[in-house]
Design a protein around this motif. Structure first.
Motif, PDB file in Angstrom:
ATOM      1  N   ALA A 115       0.863  -1.178   0.000  1.00 27.69           N
ATOM      2  CA  ALA A 115       0.000   0.000   0.000  1.00 27.69           C
ATOM      3  C   ALA A 115       0.904   1.234   0.000  1.00 27.69           C
ATOM      4  O   ALA A 115       1.776   1.343  -0.848  1.00 27.69           O
ATOM      5  CB  ALA A 115      -0.960  -0.023   1.183  1.00 27.69           C
ATOM      6  N   ARG A 165     -12.257   1.851   3.137  1.00 28.71           N
ATOM      7  CA  ARG A 165     -11.086   2.404   2.458  1.00 28.71           C
ATOM      8  C   ARG A 165     -11.229   3.918   2.241  1.00 28.71           C
ATOM      9  O   ARG A 165     -10.306   4.690   2.515  1.00 28.71           O
ATOM     10  CB  ARG A 165     -10.983   1.692   1.112  1.00 28.71           C
ATOM     11  CG  ARG A 165      -9.601   1.531   0.595  1.00 28.71           C
ATOM     12  CD  ARG A 165      -9.593   0.639  -0.635  1.00 28.71           C
ATOM     13  NE  ARG A 165      -8.288   0.757  -1.254  1.00 28.71           N
ATOM     14  CZ  ARG A 165      -7.970   1.701  -2.107  1.00 28.71           C
ATOM     15  NH1 ARG A 165      -8.860   2.592  -2.478  1.00 28.71           N
ATOM     16  NH2 ARG A 165      -6.727   1.768  -2.589  1.00 28.71           N
ATOM     17  N   ALA A 221      -5.673   1.260   4.085  1.00 28.52           N
ATOM     18  CA  ALA A 221      -5.550   0.178   3.097  1.00 28.52           C
ATOM     19  C   ALA A 221      -6.356  -1.008   3.597  1.00 28.52           C
ATOM     20  O   ALA A 221      -6.479  -1.213   4.808  1.00 28.52           O
ATOM     21  CB  ALA A 221      -4.091  -0.202   2.921  1.00 28.52           C
ATOM     22  N   ASP A 267     -10.681 -10.857 -10.026  1.00 33.73           N
ATOM     23  CA  ASP A 267     -10.538  -9.493 -10.551  1.00 33.73           C
ATOM     24  C   ASP A 267     -11.478  -8.522  -9.847  1.00 33.73           C
ATOM     25  O   ASP A 267     -11.117  -7.377  -9.599  1.00 33.73           O
ATOM     26  CB  ASP A 267     -10.735  -9.478 -12.065  1.00 33.73           C
ATOM     27  CG  ASP A 267     -12.016 -10.180 -12.487  1.00 33.73           C
ATOM     28  OD1 ASP A 267     -12.650 -10.866 -11.657  1.00 33.73           O
ATOM     29  OD2 ASP A 267     -12.404 -10.047 -13.667  1.00 33.73           O
ATOM     30  N   ALA A 319      -9.737  -7.779  -6.554  1.00 32.65           N
ATOM     31  CA  ALA A 319      -8.499  -7.016  -6.752  1.00 32.65           C
ATOM     32  C   ALA A 319      -8.791  -5.578  -7.158  1.00 32.65           C
ATOM     33  O   ALA A 319      -7.981  -4.672  -6.923  1.00 32.65           O
ATOM     34  CB  ALA A 319      -7.623  -7.709  -7.796  1.00 32.65           C
ATOM     35  N   ASP A 349      -6.462  -3.434  -1.412  1.00 38.29           N
ATOM     36  CA  ASP A 349      -5.043  -3.114  -1.588  1.00 38.29           C
ATOM     37  C   ASP A 349      -4.162  -4.347  -1.514  1.00 38.29           C
ATOM     38  O   ASP A 349      -3.075  -4.364  -2.092  1.00 38.29           O
ATOM     39  CB  ASP A 349      -4.602  -2.121  -0.499  1.00 38.29           C
ATOM     40  CG  ASP A 349      -5.423  -0.845  -0.523  1.00 38.29           C
ATOM     41  OD1 ASP A 349      -6.459  -0.782   0.189  1.00 38.29           O
ATOM     42  OD2 ASP A 349      -5.061   0.055  -1.302  1.00 38.29           O
ATOM     43  N   VAL A 350      -4.612  -5.336  -0.773  1.00 38.78           N
ATOM     44  CA  VAL A 350      -3.809  -6.537  -0.562  1.00 38.78           C
ATOM     45  C   VAL A 350      -4.721  -7.760  -0.622  1.00 38.78           C
ATOM     46  O   VAL A 350      -5.815  -7.749  -0.055  1.00 38.78           O
ATOM     47  CB  VAL A 350      -3.110  -6.517   0.831  1.00 38.78           C
ATOM     48  CG1 VAL A 350      -2.097  -7.653   0.947  1.00 38.78           C
ATOM     49  CG2 VAL A 350      -2.449  -5.175   1.102  1.00 38.78           C
ATOM     50  N   GLN A 356      -3.005 -11.082 -10.264  1.00 40.88           N
ATOM     51  CA  GLN A 356      -3.812  -9.853 -10.153  1.00 40.88           C
ATOM     52  C   GLN A 356      -2.929  -8.623  -9.976  1.00 40.88           C
ATOM     53  O   GLN A 356      -3.404  -7.486 -10.092  1.00 40.88           O
ATOM     54  CB  GLN A 356      -4.802  -9.947  -8.982  1.00 40.88           C
ATOM     55  CG  GLN A 356      -5.763 -11.121  -9.051  1.00 40.88           C
ATOM     56  CD  GLN A 356      -6.627 -11.110 -10.295  1.00 40.88           C
ATOM     57  OE1 GLN A 356      -7.111 -10.058 -10.714  1.00 40.88           O
ATOM     58  NE2 GLN A 356      -6.780 -12.273 -10.913  1.00 40.88           N
ATOM     59  N   LYS A 401      -1.601  -7.339  -7.341  1.00 40.54           N
ATOM     60  CA  LYS A 401      -1.658  -6.677  -6.036  1.00 40.54           C
ATOM     61  C   LYS A 401      -0.693  -7.380  -5.071  1.00 40.54           C
ATOM     62  O   LYS A 401      -0.373  -8.553  -5.268  1.00 40.54           O
ATOM     63  CB  LYS A 401      -3.086  -6.794  -5.464  1.00 40.54           C
ATOM     64  CG  LYS A 401      -4.116  -6.006  -6.237  1.00 40.54           C
ATOM     65  CD  LYS A 401      -4.117  -4.560  -5.788  1.00 40.54           C
ATOM     66  CE  LYS A 401      -5.057  -3.731  -6.658  1.00 40.54           C
ATOM     67  NZ  LYS A 401      -5.545  -2.533  -5.980  1.00 40.54           N
ATOM     68  N   ASN A 427       4.747 -11.008 -10.335  1.00 44.03           N
ATOM     69  CA  ASN A 427       4.424 -10.230  -9.139  1.00 44.03           C
ATOM     70  C   ASN A 427       5.520 -10.451  -8.095  1.00 44.03           C
ATOM     71  O   ASN A 427       5.769 -11.577  -7.682  1.00 44.03           O
ATOM     72  CB  ASN A 427       3.053 -10.680  -8.593  1.00 44.03           C
ATOM     73  CG  ASN A 427       2.559  -9.799  -7.463  1.00 44.03           C
ATOM     74  OD1 ASN A 427       3.321  -9.055  -6.845  1.00 44.03           O
ATOM     75  ND2 ASN A 427       1.263  -9.872  -7.202  1.00 44.03           N
ATOM     76  N   GLN A 443       5.533  -8.592  -5.223  1.00 43.95           N
ATOM     77  CA  GLN A 443       5.037  -8.079  -3.934  1.00 43.95           C
ATOM     78  C   GLN A 443       4.382  -9.202  -3.132  1.00 43.95           C
ATOM     79  O   GLN A 443       3.164  -9.242  -2.969  1.00 43.95           O
ATOM     80  CB  GLN A 443       4.048  -6.945  -4.170  1.00 43.95           C
ATOM     81  CG  GLN A 443       4.710  -5.701  -4.761  1.00 43.95           C
ATOM     82  CD  GLN A 443       3.675  -4.660  -5.064  1.00 43.95           C
ATOM     83  OE1 GLN A 443       2.804  -4.827  -5.926  1.00 43.95           O
ATOM     84  NE2 GLN A 443       3.744  -3.560  -4.339  1.00 43.95           N
TER      85      GLN A 443
END
Lengths: 281, 281, 281, 281
Positions: free
Chosen positions: D4, D80, D86, D98, D101, D105-106, D126, D128, D155, D157
């Protein structure tokens, strides 16, 4: 409770039981005791020196067991006098308990023997403080019965010690909940941070160990909240005659203890929230 | 190997070690021994009577421990003479081993004490057949070291016994693979079908048990392939003075043994396929 | 209950679910199905052929996953038609269930997915017999809830399957008590004798296995008392594209099954003593 | 890594993922998010709000599952926007990823699904940040393969989360070594302090919990060394519609976090001694 010349307990500063697993020589004993005394004096940590005269439950027959009781007690006595530290040693099913109790400040019972009623009572009856190690097979709430057996002798100087619980084969896990559960006995709770990283029998004819997890578990246990910490240490763990794989190097002891003392201070200043009354109740 | 007056081993018919956990009285001992002799004679099962004179590792202090060594040995001696069966009892860290070995046919070492080197050697040194119980904390391959310690005394009449391994808190699981692993020691492998269903410490001040699983585990172990079976039994398990929750009722012993003997016959006639050479290799 | 063209249950003869872990080729599928049909016909064992079109939960990304659903179902359909056996395959979180249910006789749900309510219900709703594998993390009494979720769809053709429970890291243990506990669901209980000897993740990037324990656990489970047995087999396990280390060699299947059928006969003729009324009550 | 609007990692201040287990109502969501924002702002803790729109793996069929995806996402979106935090939610085998997502945020993947390759990849794809929960059946070193599957989508993250490992039946243990082992993935390591005290299936038709151990394990994990902490909280845990027994009371969150922030500061200022070079090497 009183342990040697200091008070220990859930709300007292962290104390340390440390030393090489087995007495290898008078020289090594005095060297390690001297260095540990310097470090703990500097950090204000109450300290008890630990070393064994006989490893009575080695995995296999060929392993080094120690100098024996006579020579072992001479060395511990010398450490006590010359270095000026309290000493602890562990006793076994066939140890002449009075001979050991005449020399050391604290007696320790092995985890495997925690359910042997006569043995636990005989050790407690020596009248010295006793560190009762919890069996690898025992639930933490069942230590209450072991403590009862010891206290029934009239000895109230009883500590309980977590050293890992069986987790599959050749592995132990340290359940931090056990430290909280064992507080209910009223005894000071000690965490053994080096036997907890043993891999019992994990090297075929001897037990392996994962030294790199000693600081991880030591920090975790201190933050969970304990009265004392037990750690085996050696100037050269790879050459140690017993339990080297899980010993913490002496030269790195000070750095580790500095962090542990800080963590202990945070936890004990704040108090244990799980033991406090809920604000709404 | 020779066990009392019969041969036992991986390819010999199943033998049975059975009796009440603790010696409650001379009357109960002779009654149960007599009935078990009748049943096993009828089924052709080599039989050793088991009972303890002292339960040295009860969960808590207040539990009944038995008649003590003197009276206990008298009763076992009487069972031996009058009923004409071999007898087994377990010894502990402070038992005068020679006194016991002078009376019984087979000595047994407790699971908790399987790593105490001096104790295991002292028991083996009595020269009687020994049933070594595997610790609840021990991997089956590590029994090799325990056997080595015992055999090193010159005694080759050593048996190994599975009685469950720690599985979380207050529970044991019987790993049938362990029976196959322990065959590698060359010793007859015994399965203890009643302690395996214990819930250690599971009733607060004593251990619970799940009697209904005794036949399940006994059948499984016999089919996995063992030399012998160990079962505690009692005419009235709910009134037993020790380990009642996991004792199998005496009146149901014959029916259970009939099935077990049949299973044993199937397995031993067929041979253990995992020990046979693969046809293609 | 009815499973394909035969009745299965606690008091019916042992049935077998077997085949290679993954569909490697049409040739291998027909060869193994043909051979297994011969063996089971000769021994009078009701038989369902098992093979997977997609291994959706391999340890690591690079592992072979199978031919995919389209080609996989074609091969299973061909086995069904040409060899004349019932077929079972496992489905996953993103499988088009109706496509699979249109081809196979029995659906199987993976152990890891046993707690996914929507998935279990969607599979059961296909109206085919379902073999529900118990999660490695689930207590046997908790399978009742999984069965309830499945039966709530109206499908009563539900089986439950033990395949080992987590025991430390990278190891499973088969608790024979679980087979007895799961009988309480009223569903036929199946024992998976090959996944139970897996060492999950035990080879770094894939799961290891201990093939030599397959017969040990299979014999134990049959003697404990089950309705059916699940075993993965391969003509050349060391070359198998999935789960080779725990597959049982096809050429040794007949010899193993001969013993298992005999054990099953002994147990089912005698009846389960733990389920019978005690004579005194 | 970026999570985030803040950086997280082994050497960054502790972040917090917290909220009620399931979205019970818009009101409760905003109340809890608002209060947690106040507390974490005051303590300087990076914060992500967590709540589930659907509990897809409840123990039994009759349990409350949540408001469903449509209403759930509306509420998370409102939290949010209005509270300015977040948000994280967990997705399941049949979630339209989807749609989720696009709002949160997570993303978080359930422990039971950690081995489902397609699912893990679909979630990671996705784009995220993803919190990958480690299965109760998985060794910590095997999370590397799960991370590899996720990262292979591009990804980077990715976070890994310990939530306890199976320890016998209906119990979990938190192995603090696992936190150190999972650092090797290079991902931020999160400790879930509330699911770790679950007793899965321990209340018959639902999971029990031991709320009193939440602070014990949270302190231990922070001192062991983690990037973030996950805790479920509720203003009135005894009335919570899911996982109440293991939720930490909202009104006691601030006091607990104050200690945890202090412990985190001690550990991160000192550095992890087990990751440092030995002075002698």
């Amino acid at each position: 409770m009183r342990l040697a010349h200091f008070e220990v307990g859930a709300d007292r500063p962290l104390f340390l039981i440390a030393g090489p697993c087995v007495i290898e020589s008078a020289g090594l004993a005095e060297e390690t005791a001297g260095r540990l005394k310097e470090i703990t004096d500097a950090l204000g940590i109450p300290f008890v020196y630990k070393s064994s005269f006989d490893k009575a439950n080695r995995s296999s027959l060929g392993s080094f067991r120690g100098p024996g009781i006579e020579r072992g007690l001479q060395i511990l006595e010398a450490v006590r006098q010359r270095i000026g530290v309290a000493v602890l040693t562990d006793v076994h099913e066939d140890t002449p308990l009075d001979e050991v109790a005449a020399v050391v400040d604290v007696l320790q019972t092995p985890a495997f023997l925690c359910r042997q009623t006569n043995f636990i009572r005989a050790v407690a009856a020596q009248g010295k403080p006793v560190n009762l190690k919890k069996g690898q097979f025992l639930a933490p709430w069942d230590m209450k019965h072991v403590v009862d057996k010891a206290r029934d002798t009239g000895n109230q100087q009883i500590m309980v010690c977590e050293r890992g619980v069986s987790f599959g084969y050749n592995n132990l896990v340290s359940d931090m909940r056990a430290l909280a559960v064992m507080r209910e006995t009223g005894c000071p709770v000690v965490f053994d941070a080096t036997h907890s990283v043993q891999l019992p029998g994990g090297q075929g004819t001897s037990s392996g160990g994962q030294r790199e997890f000693v600081p991880v578990l030591a920090r975790a246990a201190v933050a969970a909240g304990v009265s004392g910490l037990f750690m085996e240490t050696h100037p050269d763990p790879d050459q140690a005659l017993s339990d080297g794989p899980n010993a913490w190097p002496l030269e790195r002891m000070q750095a580790l203890l500095e962090t542990l003392v800080e963590l202990d201070g945070v936890v004990k200043r704040a108090g244990l929230i799980e033991c406090a009354e809920s604000p709404s109740s």
